[in-house]
Write a protein that holds these residues in place. Structure first.
Motif, PDB file in Angstrom:
ATOM      1  N   GLY A 264       0.835  -1.196   0.000  1.00  0.00           N
ATOM      2  CA  GLY A 264       0.000   0.000   0.000  1.00  0.00           C
ATOM      3  C   GLY A 264       0.866   1.241   0.000  1.00  0.00           C
ATOM      4  O   GLY A 264       1.416   1.610   1.042  1.00  0.00           O
ATOM      5  N   TYR A 265       0.999   1.854  -1.188  1.00  0.00           N
ATOM      6  CA  TYR A 265       1.920   2.984  -1.368  1.00  0.00           C
ATOM      7  C   TYR A 265       3.330   2.515  -1.034  1.00  0.00           C
ATOM      8  O   TYR A 265       4.013   1.969  -1.888  1.00  0.00           O
ATOM      9  N   THR A 266       3.772   2.701   0.210  1.00  0.00           N
ATOM     10  CA  THR A 266       5.094   2.173   0.599  1.00  0.00           C
ATOM     11  C   THR A 266       4.981   1.177   1.746  1.00  0.00           C
ATOM     12  O   THR A 266       5.995   0.677   2.218  1.00  0.00           O
ATOM     13  N   THR A 267       3.766   0.897   2.201  1.00  0.00           N
ATOM     14  CA  THR A 267       3.577   0.065   3.389  1.00  0.00           C
ATOM     15  C   THR A 267       3.359  -1.392   3.008  1.00  0.00           C
ATOM     16  O   THR A 267       2.457  -1.698   2.222  1.00  0.00           O
ATOM     17  N   PRO A 268       4.141  -2.313   3.559  1.00  0.00           N
ATOM     18  CA  PRO A 268       3.974  -3.727   3.225  1.00  0.00           C
ATOM     19  C   PRO A 268       2.672  -4.279   3.796  1.00  0.00           C
ATOM     20  O   PRO A 268       2.099  -3.727   4.751  1.00  0.00           O
ATOM     21  N   ALA A 269       2.228  -5.383   3.221  1.00  0.00           N
ATOM     22  CA  ALA A 269       0.956  -5.975   3.631  1.00  0.00           C
ATOM     23  C   ALA A 269       0.930  -6.311   5.113  1.00  0.00           C
ATOM     24  O   ALA A 269      -0.124  -6.224   5.771  1.00  0.00           O
TER      25      ALA A 269
END
Length: 793
Positions: A187-192
Motif C-alpha cells: 500500500g503505497y510504501t507500506t507492506p501488507a
C-alpha cells in the motif's frame, strides 16, 4: 518517450485485470444484463478506460498534457487524470443488444465510491424494470455493479465494511456487486504485514458470508474463469462476490516513485521477471495459437494508434459525457432562479392528510399513536390551522406521489422519526406488519401514475448510507431522495460524501444531484454532540459570492426554515424545479411541537411558495422601527416572545433569513429597506460566534446596509465545542443572549422621539432641515445594486 514526468498510476503488473473485466461484462450479458455500473480504482484506470471501455485516447493524452477532459468553454473544472470517467457502449459477438457501461465519477478518497455505485445500480435496475413493465423483476436482473479496489484500501477503509454490511439489507441490496481487489501486495510504501491483521486483504468480507475467489494474476485464463464463476454465483444468489487478484506493481505508487527505497527485495524480484503480457504471449506462441509476427503487428498497430492520438491531443476538443436518462429533461440555472408556486389545492391536501393516517382494518395501531398523532392530525386538518411539521411533510410527500414522483426517505429510525413525530410507517401491534398509509392512496384515474414512498430505516452508519442516497439521486432526478440524520451532528461521519461528491460533483464532473439532507439542529440542552448540524461548515462549502455583484449558479442550497409551510414548499420545490441542486436543511427539533411554529392549510394553497426571507408579521408601522434583528432558525420564536412582552417591542423588527445560501440579497434588501428609520442592525444567533451562520451572513448583510450603518453581533462567544454540556449553563447563556438582543432599546426610541420633535418643529416654521438626524441619514438608495432589483418584488 512522451510525458515522462506525468503520474499515471499504471496497470503494469496487473494487466490481466482487463481480461477479468472484459469477461465479467460478457458473462453478465449472457444472463440478460443490459447495464454495468463500474467503479474503478486509480490503479490502471487509464489503461482500462482506453483498452476496454473505449475512452478516446487523444482525450486522455490531452488530459495528461494538462488540458481539460471537458470541451472548450465548459463551466466544469475537471478532476485528476486518474479520476476520469465516461460511459461506454460495448458490443460482443453473439450478444444481440449492446452493453451500457456506466463509469462512476469518484472522489480520490479511497473506496468512497463503493456505496454510491450500490445506490446508483439499484436505482438504475428498478427504473429499467419499470420502463419494461417487468412484473417478475428481481433486483439485479438488468444491472451488474462492478467495483475495483486496492488491497490496502479494501482492508483498511471503514466505508468498505459499512457498504458490505448493508449490501444484503432489503432497501439497499442491488442484487450483488462483484468486487475485484487489485492485490499488488503493498500500500503505497507500506507492506501488507502493516496494512492489516488478517491473512488476506479480502478477509473483511467474510463477515457478510459471501464467496471470495483468490486467483493468481499471472494467469489471464484463470481470471476469466474466476469471472465466469463470480457472475454465475451472483446471478443465482443475488449476493456480493469478491475476486482477490494476486498481482504486483511494476513501478512505484506512481511512475515518479522509487519503490526500492522501501521494498528493495520485492522489486529485485519484480525487475528480474517478464511482464504478464510477455509471459502470455510466449505461451500462445509456444502453443501455436499465435505467431511472433502477428504479435509484433498488433503491438505496432497499438503504438501507432497512440502516436496518432498524441498528435491529435493538441487539437482535439473532447466530447462531453452524455447525460443519463431522465436528466435530459432538466437543465441547470443559468441565471438567478425564478421560483414557481409550489402550492396545492387545499381540498386535495386535506384529503392527503387524512389518508396519511388512515390504516387497513387488519392493522392494529398503538393507542398512543391513535391518541397523540392520528386524532390531532385529523382535527387540525378539519380546522385548516395549527398544522405541525410532520403533517406538512406528509402533505408534501403525498402531493408529490399523486403527481407521479417517488420519494425515498432514508436514515436511522426515520419511519417513526427520531423525535417520534413522523409515523410515516405504522407497525401493527399484533403482527408487527409494517403499513405505509401514503402508499395506499388511490389514483384518481387509470392514466394517473402514482409514485411510491420508500421508508428506509437504515443500518447504524452515516457515511455509506449518505453515499448510497447520493447514488440514488444522481441516477434518478425524479425521485426525491432524502437522508435524515438522527441528530444533525452525526452527519460528520459522512463528511467525505459532502465534500467530495454532494457539493462539488457538478463543478468537477458535471454530475448533478438533488439529494435532500435533513439535519436536526438547535440548542435545546442536548449537549455538544446533539445540538448542531454545523451550519458554518456547509456554508463554507457554498460558492455564493461574498460581494454579491454576480449571480453565480449555486452549488448547494442551505436552509433553516421556521414554519411547516416553508418546509412543505422546500420539499416540493426540490423536484418541481427544472434543475437539481442538493438541499441541506437545518431541520427542527423543539419546533416540531412548538405551538407557535405551526401553519395554516392556506399557506400551502395554490399561488404560495417558499420565501427565502420572512418579514416580521407583527410590525404595524415600519417607520417606527429603530432596531432590526436578523435571525435564522428557531431562535426567532424566543425573540418574538420577548418582543411581545417588551413595552418597546413595537420599535423592533425581527427578520428571518430562511435560506442562507444562495444568500437572498434581493429579498433581504427589499425587507430591510422598509425600515428607513432603523439605526441599529443586529445579527442574533444561539450558536457560538465561530459557528452558525454569522461569519457567512455578516459581510453579505453589511454590503447592503445604508451608509455608515453597521451590523452588531449578539450570541454566544467563541467556543471550541459546539455548546456546553451543562444544562444550567446553556440555559443561562440563552437567557443572556436573548436579553442582550433587547438591551439599549430605550435610548434608540428616545432618538426617534427627538427626531420626530425636530421634524415637527421644522415643519411649523417652514424651515428646511439643516441638520440631518442620525435616524434618517442612512439612505437605502446608496445601495443601488440592490435597490435596482427590489422593484422585482
Amino acid at each position: 518517450m512522451n510525458l515522462p514526468s506525468v503520474k499515471r498510476y499504471g496497470i503494469e503488473g496487473s494487466e490481466s485485470i482487463v481480461v477479468l473485466l472484459d469477461q465479467l461484462v460478457f458473462e453478465a450479458a449472457q444472463y440478460g444484463v443490459t447495464d454495468i455500473v463500474a467503479g474503478l480504482s486509480h490503479r490502471g484506470r487509464l489503461g482500462i478506460l482506453t483498452s476496454l471501455f473505449e475512452y478516446p485516447k487523444d482525450e486522455v493524452l490531452r488530459k495528461l498534457r494538462g488540458g481539460s477532459e471537458f470541451s472548450d468553454g465548459s463551466p466544469h473544472t475537471g478532476d485528476m487524470v486518474v479520476d476520469l470517467a465516461k460511459s461506454a457502449t460495448l458490443n460482443y459477438p453473439g450478444i444481440d443488444s449492446p452493453i451500457n457501461v456506466d463509469i462512476l465519477c469518484n472522489a480520490c478518497h479511497l473506496d468512497s465510491g463503493m456505496p454510491i455505485g450500490m445506490g446508483k445500480s439499484r436505482t438504475k435496475d428498478i427504473n429499467i424494470a419499470r420502463a419494461k413493465n417487468n412484473q417478475n423483476h428481481t433486483i439485479g436482473d438488468h444491472v451488474l455493479p462492478v467495483s475495483l479496489h486496492g488491497d490496502s484500501s479494501f482492508a483498511g477503509q471503514g466505508i468498505v465494511a459499512e457498504s458490505l454490511g448493508m449490501s444484503g439489507l432489503t432497501h439497499f441490496t442491488n442484487g450483488g456487486t462483484v468486487h475485484v481487489i487489485i492485490n499488488n501486495q503493498v500500500g503505497y510504501t507500506t507492506p501488507a504485514s502493516h496494512t492489516r491483521t488478517t491473512r488476506y486483504a479480502s478477509d473483511i468480507a467474510k463477515f457478510v458470508d459471501i464467496p471470495i475467489i483468490h486467483v493468481n494474476g499471472d494467469h489471464p485464463e484463470e481470471l476469466a474463469r474466476a469471472a465466469r464463476t463470480a457472475v454465475a454465483y451472483r446471478q443465482k444468489f443475488r449476493k456480493d462476490v469478491v475476486i482477490d487478484v494476486w498481482t504486483f506493481r511494476k513501478r512505484g505508487h506512481n511512475e515518479l516513485d522509487e519503490p526500492s527505497f522501501t521494498q528493495p527485495a520485492m522489486y529485485k524480484r519484480i525487475n528480474s521477471r517478464k511482464s504478464i503480457p510477455a509471459m502470455y504471449e510466449d505461451k500462445l506462441i509456444e502453443s501455436g495459437e499465435l505467431t511472433r509476427e502477428k504479435a509484433d503487428k498488433v503491438r505496432k498497430q497499438w503504438l501507432e494508434s497512440l502516436n496518432i492520438a498524441f498528435a491529435d491531443s493538441f487539437s482535439c476538443n473532447p466530447v462531453d459525457p452524455t447525460r443519463p436518462p431522465g436528466w435530459s429533461k432538466l437543465g441547470a440555472p443559468h441565471e438567478y432562479p425564478t421560483e414557481e408556486a409550489t402550492g396545492v389545492n387545499t381540498n386535495e391536501l386535506s384529503n392527503i392528510g387524512v389518508k396519511s393516517v388512515t390504516t387497513s382494518e387488519s392493522v392494529t395501531v398503538h393507542p398512543r399513536i391513535e391518541r397523540f398523532h392520528i386524532k390531532p392530525r385529523l382535527k387540525k386538518l378539519q380546522e385548516g390551522a395549527g398544522l405541525d411539521w410532520a403533517t406538512a411533510e406528509a402533505l408534501a410527500f403525498g402531493s408529490l406521489l399523486t403527481e407521479g414522483y417517488n420519494v425515498r426517505l432514508s436514515g436511522q429510525d426515520v419511519g417513526r422519526g427520531t423525535f417520534s413525530q413522523r409515523h410515516a410507517m405504522l407497525v401493527c401491534q399484533e403482527t408487527e406488519k409494517v403499513y405505509v398509509p401514503l402508499n395506499h392512496m388511490n389514483a384518481d384515474s387509470q392514466e394517473q401514475r402514482m409514485g411510491k414512498l420508500e421508508v428506509v430505516n437504515s443500518n447504524l452508519c452515516e457515511g455509506a448510507v449518505v453515499g448510497f442516497e447520493y447514488g440514488v439521486s444522481v441516477e434518478d432526478p425524479f425521485t426525491l431522495a432524502i437522508w435524515e440524520a438522527q441528530f444533525g451532528d452525526f452527519y460528520n461521519n459522512s463528511q467525505t460524501m459532502f465534500d467530495g461528491y454532494i457539493v462539488s460533483g457538478e463543478t468537477k464532473w458535471g454530475q448533478q444531484n438533488g439529494l435532500v439532507l435533513l439535519l436536526p439542529h438547535g440548542f435545546d440542552g442536548g449537549g455538544p454532540d446533539h445540538s448542531s448540524c454545523r451550519l458554518e461548515r456547509h456554508l463554507q462549502l457554498s460558492n455564493d459570492p461574498v460581494d454579491g455583484h454576480t449571480d453565480a449558479m449555486p452549488n448547494i442550497y442551505v436552509t433553516y426554515p421556521t414554519t411547516p409551510a416553508q418546509f412543505f414548499h422546500l420539499l416540493r420545490r426540490q423536484v418541481k424545479r427544472n434543475f437539481r441542486k442538493p438541499l441541506i436543511v437545518a431541520a427542527p427539533k423543539t419546533m416540531l411541537r412548538l405551538a407557535s411554529a405551526t401553519s395554516a392549510l392556506n399557506e400551502m394553497s395554490p399561488g404560495t411558495c417558499f420565501k427565502p426571507v420572512l418579514d416580521d408579521p407583527t410590525t404595524r408601522d415600519p417607520h417606527s422601527v429603530k432596531r432590526v434583528m436578523v435571525v435564522s432558525g428557531k431562535l426567532y420564536y424566543d425573540l418574538a416572545k420577548l418582543k411581545n412582552e417588551n413595552p418597546l417591542g413595537e420599535h423592533v423588527a425581527i427578520v428571518r433569513v430562511e435560506e442562507l445560501t444562495p444568500f437572498p440579497r434581493r429579498e433581504l434588501f427589499h425587507v430591510l429597506s422598509r425600515y428607513d428609520n432603523a439605526t441599529d442592525f443586529v445579527w442574533v444567533q444561539e450558536e457560538p460566534r465561530n459557528a452558525g451562520a454569522y461569519a457567512f451572513a455578516a459581510p453579505r448583510i453589511k454590503s447592503m446596509l445604508p451608509q455608515h450603518a453597521t451590523l452588531r453581533y449578539v450570541g454566544r462567544s467563541e467556543h471550541a465545542a459546539t455548546c456546553s454540556g451543562v444544562e444550567t449553563q446553556q440555559a443561562a447563556e440563552h437567557v443572556q443572549l436573548t436579553t442582550e438582543a433587547f438591551d439599549g432599546l430605550r435610548g434608540l426610541v428616545a432618538d426617534l422621539v427627538i427626531d420626530s420633535i425636530a421634524t415637527q418643529h421644522e415643519k411649523q416654521h417652514d424651515k428646511p432641515a439643516s441638520v440631518i438626524s442620525a435616524s434618517v441619514s442612512h439612505r437605502w438608495a446608496s445601495r443601488a445594486v440592490y435597490a435596482a432589483h427590489s422593484s422585482d418584488h
